[in-house]
Design a protein around this motif. Structure first.
Motif, PDB file in Angstrom:
ATOM      1  N   ASP A 126      72.392  65.337  25.014  1.00 36.43           N
ATOM      2  CA  ASP A 126      73.584  64.700  24.453  1.00 36.43           C
ATOM      3  C   ASP A 126      73.632  63.222  24.832  1.00 36.43           C
ATOM      4  O   ASP A 126      73.960  62.367  23.989  1.00 36.43           O
ATOM      5  CB  ASP A 126      74.832  65.423  24.953  1.00 36.43           C
ATOM      6  N   ASP A 127      73.294  62.914  26.077  1.00 35.95           N
ATOM      7  CA  ASP A 127      73.259  61.515  26.507  1.00 35.95           C
ATOM      8  C   ASP A 127      72.191  60.737  25.748  1.00 35.95           C
ATOM      9  O   ASP A 127      72.402  59.581  25.361  1.00 35.95           O
ATOM     10  CB  ASP A 127      72.990  61.435  28.010  1.00 35.95           C
ATOM     11  N   GLU A 128      71.050  61.364  25.539  1.00 36.77           N
ATOM     12  CA  GLU A 128      69.970  60.700  24.808  1.00 36.77           C
ATOM     13  C   GLU A 128      70.373  60.452  23.355  1.00 36.77           C
ATOM     14  O   GLU A 128      70.071  59.392  22.784  1.00 36.77           O
ATOM     15  CB  GLU A 128      68.707  61.557  24.872  1.00 36.77           C
ATOM     16  N   LEU A 129      71.057  61.419  22.759  1.00 34.75           N
ATOM     17  CA  LEU A 129      71.510  61.257  21.379  1.00 34.75           C
ATOM     18  C   LEU A 129      72.553  60.147  21.277  1.00 34.75           C
ATOM     19  O   LEU A 129      72.537  59.357  20.328  1.00 34.75           O
ATOM     20  CB  LEU A 129      72.090  62.577  20.870  1.00 34.75           C
ATOM     21  N   GLU A 130      73.443  60.071  22.256  1.00 32.74           N
ATOM     22  CA  GLU A 130      74.451  59.016  22.242  1.00 32.74           C
ATOM     23  C   GLU A 130      73.803  57.647  22.444  1.00 32.74           C
ATOM     24  O   GLU A 130      74.220  56.651  21.821  1.00 32.74           O
ATOM     25  CB  GLU A 130      75.488  59.276  23.336  1.00 32.74           C
ATOM     26  N   GLU A 131      72.789  57.570  23.284  1.00 26.68           N
ATOM     27  CA  GLU A 131      72.070  56.307  23.478  1.00 26.68           C
ATOM     28  C   GLU A 131      71.419  55.865  22.171  1.00 26.68           C
ATOM     29  O   GLU A 131      71.432  54.687  21.818  1.00 26.68           O
ATOM     30  CB  GLU A 131      71.013  56.474  24.576  1.00 26.68           C
ATOM     31  N   TRP A 132      70.858  56.833  21.425  1.00 26.15           N
ATOM     32  CA  TRP A 132      70.281  56.508  20.117  1.00 26.15           C
ATOM     33  C   TRP A 132      71.371  56.002  19.174  1.00 26.15           C
ATOM     34  O   TRP A 132      71.175  55.018  18.464  1.00 26.15           O
ATOM     35  CB  TRP A 132      69.601  57.747  19.523  1.00 26.15           C
ATOM     36  N   ARG A 133      72.506  56.689  19.151  1.00 23.38           N
ATOM     37  CA  ARG A 133      73.582  56.303  18.230  1.00 23.38           C
ATOM     38  C   ARG A 133      74.033  54.867  18.490  1.00 23.38           C
ATOM     39  O   ARG A 133      74.239  54.082  17.551  1.00 23.38           O
ATOM     40  CB  ARG A 133      74.769  57.264  18.376  1.00 23.38           C
ATOM     41  N   LEU A 134      74.190  54.510  19.751  1.00 21.85           N
ATOM     42  CA  LEU A 134      74.651  53.165  20.096  1.00 21.85           C
ATOM     43  C   LEU A 134      73.596  52.106  19.810  1.00 21.85           C
ATOM     44  O   LEU A 134      73.920  50.916  19.739  1.00 21.85           O
ATOM     45  CB  LEU A 134      75.064  53.107  21.568  1.00 21.85           C
ATOM     46  N   SER A 135      72.338  52.512  19.655  1.00 21.03           N
ATOM     47  CA  SER A 135      71.275  51.550  19.342  1.00 21.03           C
ATOM     48  C   SER A 135      71.256  51.180  17.861  1.00 21.03           C
ATOM     49  O   SER A 135      70.609  50.203  17.482  1.00 21.03           O
ATOM     50  CB  SER A 135      69.913  52.123  19.750  1.00 21.03           C
ATOM     51  N   ILE A 136      71.965  51.959  17.029  1.00 22.65           N
ATOM     52  CA  ILE A 136      72.004  51.685  15.599  1.00 22.65           C
ATOM     53  C   ILE A 136      72.950  50.525  15.338  1.00 22.65           C
ATOM     54  O   ILE A 136      74.043  50.468  15.913  1.00 22.65           O
ATOM     55  CB  ILE A 136      72.472  52.936  14.811  1.00 22.65           C
ATOM     56  N   PRO A 137      72.581  49.569  14.482  1.00 21.29           N
ATOM     57  CA  PRO A 137      73.502  48.468  14.165  1.00 21.29           C
ATOM     58  C   PRO A 137      74.851  49.002  13.693  1.00 21.29           C
ATOM     59  O   PRO A 137      74.904  50.025  12.994  1.00 21.29           O
ATOM     60  CB  PRO A 137      72.769  47.717  13.039  1.00 21.29           C
ATOM     61  N   PRO A 138      75.962  48.354  14.083  1.00 24.66           N
ATOM     62  CA  PRO A 138      77.300  48.869  13.751  1.00 24.66           C
ATOM     63  C   PRO A 138      77.495  49.194  12.275  1.00 24.66           C
ATOM     64  O   PRO A 138      78.211  50.133  11.934  1.00 24.66           O
ATOM     65  CB  PRO A 138      78.229  47.733  14.212  1.00 24.66           C
ATOM     66  N   ARG A 139      76.881  48.428  11.404  1.00 22.68           N
ATOM     67  CA  ARG A 139      77.067  48.662   9.972  1.00 22.68           C
ATOM     68  C   ARG A 139      76.581  50.047   9.553  1.00 22.68           C
ATOM     69  O   ARG A 139      77.138  50.668   8.648  1.00 22.68           O
ATOM     70  CB  ARG A 139      76.325  47.580   9.180  1.00 22.68           C
ATOM     71  N   TRP A 140      75.533  50.541  10.196  1.00 18.94           N
ATOM     72  CA  TRP A 140      74.936  51.815   9.824  1.00 18.94           C
ATOM     73  C   TRP A 140      75.217  52.918  10.839  1.00 18.94           C
ATOM     74  O   TRP A 140      74.873  54.067  10.602  1.00 18.94           O
ATOM     75  CB  TRP A 140      73.406  51.659   9.696  1.00 18.94           C
ATOM     76  N   ARG A 141      75.835  52.590  11.949  1.00 14.76           N
ATOM     77  CA  ARG A 141      75.981  53.533  13.060  1.00 14.76           C
ATOM     78  C   ARG A 141      76.854  54.735  12.675  1.00 14.76           C
ATOM     79  O   ARG A 141      77.976  54.571  12.212  1.00 14.76           O
ATOM     80  CB  ARG A 141      76.588  52.837  14.264  1.00 14.76           C
ATOM     81  N   PRO A 142      76.360  55.964  12.854  1.00 18.23           N
ATOM     82  CA  PRO A 142      77.198  57.138  12.592  1.00 18.23           C
ATOM     83  C   PRO A 142      78.355  57.208  13.582  1.00 18.23           C
ATOM     84  O   PRO A 142      78.189  56.901  14.764  1.00 18.23           O
ATOM     85  CB  PRO A 142      76.234  58.319  12.793  1.00 18.23           C
ATOM     86  N   THR A 143      79.536  57.575  13.101  1.00 19.76           N
ATOM     87  CA  THR A 143      80.657  57.811  13.987  1.00 19.76           C
ATOM     88  C   THR A 143      80.495  59.175  14.635  1.00 19.76           C
ATOM     89  O   THR A 143      79.802  60.045  14.122  1.00 19.76           O
ATOM     90  CB  THR A 143      81.973  57.757  13.211  1.00 19.76           C
ATOM     91  N   MET A 144      81.170  59.367  15.791  1.00 18.95           N
ATOM     92  CA  MET A 144      81.031  60.628  16.509  1.00 18.95           C
ATOM     93  C   MET A 144      81.483  61.810  15.675  1.00 18.95           C
ATOM     94  O   MET A 144      80.945  62.918  15.791  1.00 18.95           O
ATOM     95  CB  MET A 144      81.830  60.562  17.815  1.00 18.95           C
TER      96      MET A 144
END
Length: 654
Positions: free
Chosen positions: A467-485
């Protein structure tokens, strides 16, 4: 000096909002992640009282450590509770209350490679398919298994009894455990018919050269398709075409099968891609367009010769394109077989290794090696996706691969290829490579043979880390494309595209499968102190399933025609999770909302997926609609039964 010390103290401790909610604060400036996400003021005004931790407190913390999944789970759990409290003053979700008294009789977890012969016998027609299976759990109960051969979710007797007890209805095995899943296409009969019709044709003959050139040119001119599906290199494939058509078509020599299969598979797959198909239709009106089924049948015939020849780039490209064709057609069984062959060819050619030495054989050798590495990543992403869809162990083992990402991948993965100021040359691939690596680790840690044998503490530790690794990936995505939780019915995605649709759906799928593994914990049966944390994890899995349906509905306008088989798995998987949630706690306030989602799911999927669906595939959509209707009927019966029982109990208590 005092100011410096005070600044350091404030950076190291939680803001007032995070402290109040007892969640981890990243102390980011000017706002932490929680305050920024909820549009709250991020202040540090409270008085901090420092005290020395006692030894007993440390010991208590150690004992309670395994009961926590992660600070992020607490953060999202708080969000879920707030969302629910807006509509009702009822208590938060508590799946533990739904466990029946006979929960301790739940069948032990089956590993993906063991037989389920220890369970009550099933019908003879299903027994062979169940010889290799992986258990399906929800809230500590094993409801059934997923066949590793077909991906079919069979209900075990325990699962049937549970559904019957919760709904008061007899479960129809034909509807909920069919001979094959309604989201998988069966080609056996049509394929035999095609082979019979090919008896009078030359199975070794190449397509008309004009057709090949026409689709190759359209593929090269397409802005997006060569980046998403980099199945051939422009220069090398042009050489392949020239060499193949120089050979006499009436003869067939050893070593030519890979070349011909590569060209035939290319036309079969590329001609199915909507942008390429539309481009060809707008420029060429006098050419008879190819029959995909006939072409792929010819490529399948040549495959028996391809595997007899030395491994080659052309052979690997042919099998990978056949894999992509089958997965886009809903043929998961064939996808499994071709994916395994493709992986073996890539390994034999060395594509799994990143060659860092200088190239001494010229530009062509370098281009060939780069294409092999690109094919490795295409094969890798497909292998990990299919493994999670079917429960089948992945063919590619990470320990045997160099998983160094292509140069500049992270920086260029989310640049807009249609922006005229951007010159993209690096492929973006069907799925995000970093997310595919997380999928691989998820299967290894949670769903492999060793994964299903982990203790509760080990299992929850793996869930927390993933879960931590997945969240780290999510935050690495540019805000324009970043999936919301999570994604609600009122939300929208102004930057939606087919690329972001797949990104979001796979992100929510990863959340769901990571946290669904908590259903295997023995704590459900034993009622230990870890149950609250497991509840939170399962709630995240169900919320991700809700987000999947909401996002599909919101992104309908960007979905291209012909994505029925590509995307159908995601809503079907989400619906099954939501169905189990309703049956597990039918009196929960969100169960009524979830029942509404089941009711609208058929209409939504018909609106999205049946657009321009070939008439011969309408019958498959009807099977999907019937399956969802049965889920809806049983869920409605479960809620009605629970309300009747509650009313009777209230009357008896008076």
């Amino acid at each position: 000096m005092d100011q410096v010390d005070e600044s350091r103290k404030r950076t190291a401790r939680a803001c007032d909002s995070c402290y109040k909610r007892k969640i981890k604060c990243d102390a980011a400036s000017p706002k932490c992640n929680w305050c920024s996400h909820h549009n709250l003021p991020c202040t540090f005004d409270r008085v901090v009282q420092r005290k020395r931790k006692q030894k007993d407190d440390d010991e208590d913390n150690d004992r309670n450590k395994n009961s926590r999944l992660s600070e992020r789970i607490s953060r999202i759990e708080q969000l879920l509770e707030e969302q629910m409290l807006r509509g009702s003053s009822a208590d938060p979700i508590n799946y533990s209350n739904t466990l029946d008294t006979n929960t301790e009789n739940t069948t032990a977890v089956n590993s993906p490679t063991t037989s389920i012969s220890t369970t009550t016998s099933t019908s003879g027609s299903n027994q062979g398919l169940l010889s290799a299976s992986v258990g399906v759990h929800f809230a500590g109960r094993e409801l059934g298994v997923i066949s590793l051969l077909t991906g079919i979710p069979f209900l075990l007797p325990e699962g049937q009894e549970w559904i019957q007890a919760r709904t008061g209805q007899t479960v129809s095995s034909e509807k909920l455990s069919p001979a094959r899943p309604p989201w998988e296409k069966e080609r056996g009969h049509s394929y035999n018919e095609i082979l019979m019709n090919l008896r009078n044709e030359d199975l070794f003959a190449l397509p008309d050269r004009r057709i090949v050139d026409m689709y190759f040119d359209a593929f090269k001119r397409s802005v997006v398709m060569p980046l998403v599906f980099p199945v051939v290199d422009d220069v090398l494939f042009a050489e392949t075409i020239e060499e193949a058509y120089k050979q006499p078509q009436a003869s067939f020599a050893f070593g030519q099968a890979s070349t011909r299969a590569c060209i035939i598979a290319f036309v079969a797959f590329i001609s199915r891609l909507p942008p390429v198909k539309e481009m060809v239709a707008s420029t060429s009106h006098d050419i008879l367009h190819p029959d995909h089924e006939v072409l792929v049948s010819k490529a399948q015939f040549l495959l028996s010769q391809v595997i007899q020849e030395p491994a080659s780039l052309e052979g690997a490209q042919a099998v990978i394109m056949m894999t992509l064709y089958e997965v886009s057609s809903g043929n998961m069984r064939a996808t499994n077989y071709y994916g395994a062959i493709a992986a073996r060819l890539i390994f034999m050619l060395g594509g799994n290794i990143l060659h860092t030495r200088s190239y001494s054989h010229g530009e062509r050798a370098q281009r060939k090696q780069q294409q092999l590495r690109t094919l490795f990543w295409v094969c890798y992403t497909m292998d990990k996706d299919v493994a999670l869809r079917t429960g089948q162990p992945p063919t590619i083992v990470d320990e045997n691969c160099d998983l160094t990402l292509p140069p500049g991948y992270a920086e260029n993965a989310f640049l807009d290829p249609e922006d005229p100021t951007v010159n993209l040359t690096q492929p973006s691939f069907p799925f995000d490579l970093r997310l595919s690596i997380i999928k691989s680790r998820t299967h290894s840690a949670l769903y492999s043979v060793s994964g299903v044998q982990k203790s509760d503490a080990e299992l929850l530790k793996s869930i927390r880390e993933l879960d931590d690794e997945l969240e780290e990936w999510r935050l690495s995505i540019p805000p324009r494309w970043r999936p919301t939780m999570s994604f609600s019915a009122e939300a929208s995605d102004p930057n939606a595209s087919m690329h972001t649709v797949l990104l979001r759906l796979n992100y929510y799928l990863c959340i769901s499968i990571i946290h669904a593994a908590s259903s295997r914990c023995k704590s459900w049966r034993e009622g230990t102190g870890m149950l609250d944390g497991i509840n939170s994890s399962l709630a995240l899995s169900v919320e991700a399933s809700r987000s999947t349906l909401y996002y599909l509905d919101a992104a309908e306008h960007v979905l291209v025609d012909g994505v029925f088989w590509t995307l159908l798995f995601y809503p079907m998987s989400a619906l099954l999770s939501i169905f189990c949630s309703i049956l597990s706690n039918p009196l929960d306030p969100r169960s009524h909302e979830d029942l509404g989602r089941l009711k609208m799911a058929t209409v939504m999927m018909e609106r999205i997926f049946s657009r321009n669906l070939p008439s011969k595939e309408i019958i498959h959509f009807k099977l999907v609609a019937d399956f969802v209707s049965e889920l809806k009927r049983l869920a409605e019966c479960a809620i009605d039964k629970a309300w009747r029982e509650q009313s009777s109990a209230a009357l008896s208590a008076r």
